[in-house]
Design a protein around this motif. Structure first.
Motif, PDB file in Angstrom:
ATOM      1  N   LYS A 216      46.939 108.847 -43.550  1.00  0.00           N
ATOM      2  CA  LYS A 216      45.663 109.931 -43.465  1.00  0.00           C
ATOM      3  C   LYS A 216      45.440 110.496 -44.795  1.00  0.00           C
ATOM      4  N   ARG A 217      46.267 110.154 -45.351  1.00  0.00           N
ATOM      5  CA  ARG A 217      45.474 110.226 -47.023  1.00  0.00           C
ATOM      6  C   ARG A 217      45.122 108.617 -48.276  1.00  0.00           C
ATOM      7  N   ASP A 218      45.394 107.742 -47.615  1.00  0.00           N
ATOM      8  CA  ASP A 218      44.864 106.869 -47.787  1.00  0.00           C
ATOM      9  C   ASP A 218      45.267 105.931 -46.874  1.00  0.00           C
ATOM     10  N   PRO A 219      44.357 105.192 -46.298  1.00  0.00           N
ATOM     11  CA  PRO A 219      44.080 104.425 -44.936  1.00  0.00           C
ATOM     12  C   PRO A 219      44.610 102.657 -45.721  1.00  0.00           C
ATOM     13  N   LYS A 220      44.590 102.818 -46.683  1.00  0.00           N
ATOM     14  CA  LYS A 220      44.788 101.362 -47.612  1.00  0.00           C
ATOM     15  C   LYS A 220      45.958 101.065 -48.020  1.00  0.00           C
ATOM     16  N   SER A 221      46.924 102.302 -47.639  1.00  0.00           N
ATOM     17  CA  SER A 221      48.230 102.218 -48.671  1.00  0.00           C
ATOM     18  C   SER A 221      48.779 101.125 -48.261  1.00  0.00           C
ATOM     19  N   PRO A 222      49.149 100.301 -49.102  1.00  0.00           N
ATOM     20  CA  PRO A 222      49.412  98.799 -48.262  1.00  0.00           C
ATOM     21  C   PRO A 222      51.446  99.426 -48.122  1.00  0.00           C
ATOM     22  N   LYS A 223      52.338  99.805 -49.054  1.00  0.00           N
ATOM     23  CA  LYS A 223      53.361 100.391 -48.349  1.00  0.00           C
ATOM     24  C   LYS A 223      53.399 100.954 -47.088  1.00  0.00           C
ATOM     25  N   TYR A 227      55.202  99.390 -43.344  1.00  0.00           N
ATOM     26  CA  TYR A 227      56.313  99.880 -43.241  1.00  0.00           C
ATOM     27  C   TYR A 227      56.172 100.611 -41.684  1.00  0.00           C
ATOM     28  N   ALA A 228      54.923 100.998 -41.471  1.00  0.00           N
ATOM     29  CA  ALA A 228      54.014 101.602 -40.321  1.00  0.00           C
ATOM     30  C   ALA A 228      53.851 100.266 -39.090  1.00  0.00           C
ATOM     31  N   TRP A 245      49.132  94.068 -39.249  1.00  0.00           N
ATOM     32  CA  TRP A 245      50.176  93.223 -40.523  1.00  0.00           C
ATOM     33  C   TRP A 245      49.316  92.422 -41.175  1.00  0.00           C
ATOM     34  N   GLN A 246      49.068  91.590 -39.566  1.00  0.00           N
ATOM     35  CA  GLN A 246      47.116  90.454 -40.454  1.00  0.00           C
ATOM     36  C   GLN A 246      45.893  90.933 -41.059  1.00  0.00           C
ATOM     37  N   ALA A 247      46.162  92.840 -40.542  1.00  0.00           N
ATOM     38  CA  ALA A 247      44.982  93.371 -41.164  1.00  0.00           C
ATOM     39  C   ALA A 247      44.902  93.701 -43.240  1.00  0.00           C
ATOM     40  N   LEU A 248      46.567  94.325 -42.956  1.00  0.00           N
ATOM     41  CA  LEU A 248      46.872  94.015 -44.475  1.00  0.00           C
ATOM     42  C   LEU A 248      47.131  92.509 -45.362  1.00  0.00           C
ATOM     43  N   LEU A 249      47.196  91.648 -44.248  1.00  0.00           N
ATOM     44  CA  LEU A 249      47.452  90.845 -45.208  1.00  0.00           C
ATOM     45  C   LEU A 249      45.647  90.163 -45.409  1.00  0.00           C
ATOM     46  N   ALA A 250      44.578  90.496 -45.187  1.00  0.00           N
ATOM     47  CA  ALA A 250      43.474  90.248 -45.832  1.00  0.00           C
ATOM     48  C   ALA A 250      43.293  90.819 -46.666  1.00  0.00           C
ATOM     49  N   ASP A 251      43.774  92.216 -46.724  1.00  0.00           N
ATOM     50  CA  ASP A 251      43.510  92.697 -48.278  1.00  0.00           C
ATOM     51  C   ASP A 251      44.552  92.777 -48.998  1.00  0.00           C
ATOM     52  N   THR A 252      45.630  91.489 -48.952  1.00  0.00           N
ATOM     53  CA  THR A 252      46.318  90.810 -50.036  1.00  0.00           C
ATOM     54  C   THR A 252      46.194  90.490 -50.431  1.00  0.00           C
ATOM     55  N   LYS A 253      45.936  90.516 -51.868  1.00  0.00           N
ATOM     56  CA  LYS A 253      46.194  89.127 -53.170  1.00  0.00           C
ATOM     57  C   LYS A 253      47.310  88.312 -53.189  1.00  0.00           C
ATOM     58  N   PRO A 254      46.856  86.923 -54.174  1.00  0.00           N
ATOM     59  CA  PRO A 254      48.151  86.009 -53.822  1.00  0.00           C
ATOM     60  C   PRO A 254      48.931  86.331 -54.307  1.00  0.00           C
ATOM     61  N   ASP A 255      49.475  87.793 -55.602  1.00  0.00           N
ATOM     62  CA  ASP A 255      50.123  87.989 -56.654  1.00  0.00           C
ATOM     63  C   ASP A 255      50.883  89.016 -56.189  1.00  0.00           C
ATOM     64  N   ASP A 256      50.865  89.398 -54.986  1.00  0.00           N
ATOM     65  CA  ASP A 256      51.024  90.865 -54.780  1.00  0.00           C
ATOM     66  C   ASP A 256      52.798  91.135 -54.368  1.00  0.00           C
ATOM     67  N   SER A 257      53.306  91.663 -54.903  1.00  0.00           N
ATOM     68  CA  SER A 257      54.710  91.294 -54.365  1.00  0.00           C
ATOM     69  C   SER A 257      55.397  91.485 -53.285  1.00  0.00           C
ATOM     70  N   TRP A 258      54.682  92.492 -52.447  1.00  0.00           N
ATOM     71  CA  TRP A 258      54.888  92.274 -50.867  1.00  0.00           C
ATOM     72  C   TRP A 258      54.290  90.448 -49.909  1.00  0.00           C
ATOM     73  N   ARG A 259      53.715  90.131 -50.584  1.00  0.00           N
ATOM     74  CA  ARG A 259      52.965  89.151 -49.853  1.00  0.00           C
ATOM     75  C   ARG A 259      54.125  88.224 -49.439  1.00  0.00           C
ATOM     76  N   GLY A 260      55.164  88.049 -49.910  1.00  0.00           N
ATOM     77  CA  GLY A 260      56.250  87.287 -49.178  1.00  0.00           C
ATOM     78  C   GLY A 260      56.662  88.080 -47.639  1.00  0.00           C
ATOM     79  N   ALA A 261      57.307  88.739 -47.763  1.00  0.00           N
ATOM     80  CA  ALA A 261      57.684  89.887 -46.914  1.00  0.00           C
ATOM     81  C   ALA A 261      56.839  89.997 -45.817  1.00  0.00           C
ATOM     82  N   LEU A 262      55.736  90.176 -46.072  1.00  0.00           N
ATOM     83  CA  LEU A 262      54.893  90.640 -45.447  1.00  0.00           C
ATOM     84  C   LEU A 262      53.911  88.904 -44.293  1.00  0.00           C
TER      85      LEU A 262
END
Length: 364
Positions: A216-223, A227-228, A245-262
């Motif tokens: 609600k406060r940050d619709p772009k929050s990766p974490k 988990y949602a 998750w596909q929408a999140l992946l589109a906003d994820t950079k190659p070196d973001d720490s969560w990319r592999g798990a995503l």
């Protein structure tokens, strides 16, 4: 130095006391062999009396006599065993002396006998300077026990709890940060994550509500988005989870720490995961998780080897790309996609199918 010698002597004394029942020599009373010999001779005499009274036949009496005589003769053969027992006593005695001596030598060589004692108060006072996490946590806990409304104390303690695997305590700390700081998307994400980790990776209802507050406060929050999506997947809403998750992946950079798990989660919801036959499924029932994964990896490696000799198998390449992603081997998935693209570069329809398979797992 004297203290260490005293401790070594005390250790040797303790070991000697523990080993004493083995070391001491029994001198009082007749030897065991004498008792055994007397018993067997009484048995022979009793056997003769039974034979004279007709209670036992001649053949049975002869067999019993031979057995008793054999046992009687074996009584006198205890010399070697006794010698072995004496050797064992010397071994125990040597160990009792050797272990403390070696322990002292090792400590003097690699230990710090000259290091002064460090009282608890001094350790707590120097926790930050010495980067002593356990002491730092103890100091923060003691401080917050007296001042539970100190926001800074909870902000220090929450990440420390999370970093040391104390997830339930971390969740309580983040809840206190929210109580004192007010609604914050980042803290909501940390709080929800701690609840999930404390619940062995499952998203409880409370955590799902926390992630909803974060979004609600940050619709772009990766974490919170990650988990949602995990909550949706666990509720069986796989299509919704995949879209999120596909929408999140589109906003994820190659070196973001969560990319592999995503990418791994996206691959797990994509069709084409390595499939087992009914017979193979039955075989894996009694396997450990590690052995089962090895079996599946072996199947995928076998598929890759087969495609080297049959590179025109489009369906096989699609399965290989997705299977590598499901196993979390994203680099190998990309390599397989690149090889397949080269193989089918003259076939527009096949190239489109490969691109679709790659897009489903987020590598195109």
């Amino acid at each position: 130095m004297l203290n260490f010698l005293v401790f070594a002597v005390l250790a040797a004394a303790v070991m000697l006391a523990v080993c004493w029942p083995v070391l001491k020599t029994r001198t009082a009373g007749p030897a065991r062999a004498q008792y055994d010999e007397a018993v067997f001779r009484d048995q022979l005499a009793e056997l003769e009396r039974d034979k004279a009274r007709g209670l036992i036949g001649p053949a049975e009496a002869e067999a019993a006599r031979n057995e008793i005589a054999r046992r009687l003769l074996s009584v006198g053969q205890g010399g070697p065993a006794a010698a072995a027992s004496d050797a064992g006593k010397w071994t125990v005695l040597a160990a009792a002396a050797f272990i403390p001596a070696v322990s002292l030598a090792l400590y003097l060589a690699i230990g710090a006998p000259g290091q002064p004692d460090l009282p608890l108060k001094a350790r707590l006072d120097n926790a930050v300077a010495n980067n002593d996490l356990l002491a730092l946590m103890a100091k923060a806990e003691a401080h917050l026990a007296e001042k539970p409304d100190d926001l800074q104390g909870w902000e220090i303690l929450g990440p420390l709890y999370r970093g040391t695997g104390r997830y339930a305590d971390a969740a309580k700390a983040f809840a206190n940060i929210l109580r004192l700081k007010g609604p914050d998307a980042g803290v909501y994400g940390d709080y929800g994550e701690a609840l999930v980790l404390a619940n062995q990776g499952l998203v409880p209802k409370e955590a799902a509500q926390v992630f909803a507050e974060a979004l609600k406060r940050d619709p772009k929050s990766p974490k919170a988005r990650f988990y949602a999506g995990l909550a949706l997947k666990q509720d069986g809403k796989t299509a919704e989870a995949l879209a999120l998750w596909q929408a999140l992946l589109a906003d994820t950079k190659p070196d973001d720490s969560w990319r592999g798990a995503l990418e791994g989660q996206i691959a797990s919801l994509s069709p084409g995961a390595p499939a087992l036959s009914d017979e193979q499924v039955a075989t894996t029932q009694d396997m450990s998780a590690e052995d089962r994964e090895k079996m599946i990896r072996g199947m995928v490696d076998g598929l890759e080897e087969r495609l080297k000799s049959s590179p025109s198998d489009l369906e096989g390449w699609q399965r290989l790309i997705k299977a590598r992603a499901v196993l979390g081997e994203m680099d190998k998935a990309r390599e397989a996609y690149a090889t397949a693209k080269e193989q089918f570069k003259a076939d527009a329809e096949a190239s489109a199918a490969l691109a679709q398979a790659a897009k489903q797992i987020g590598i195109d």
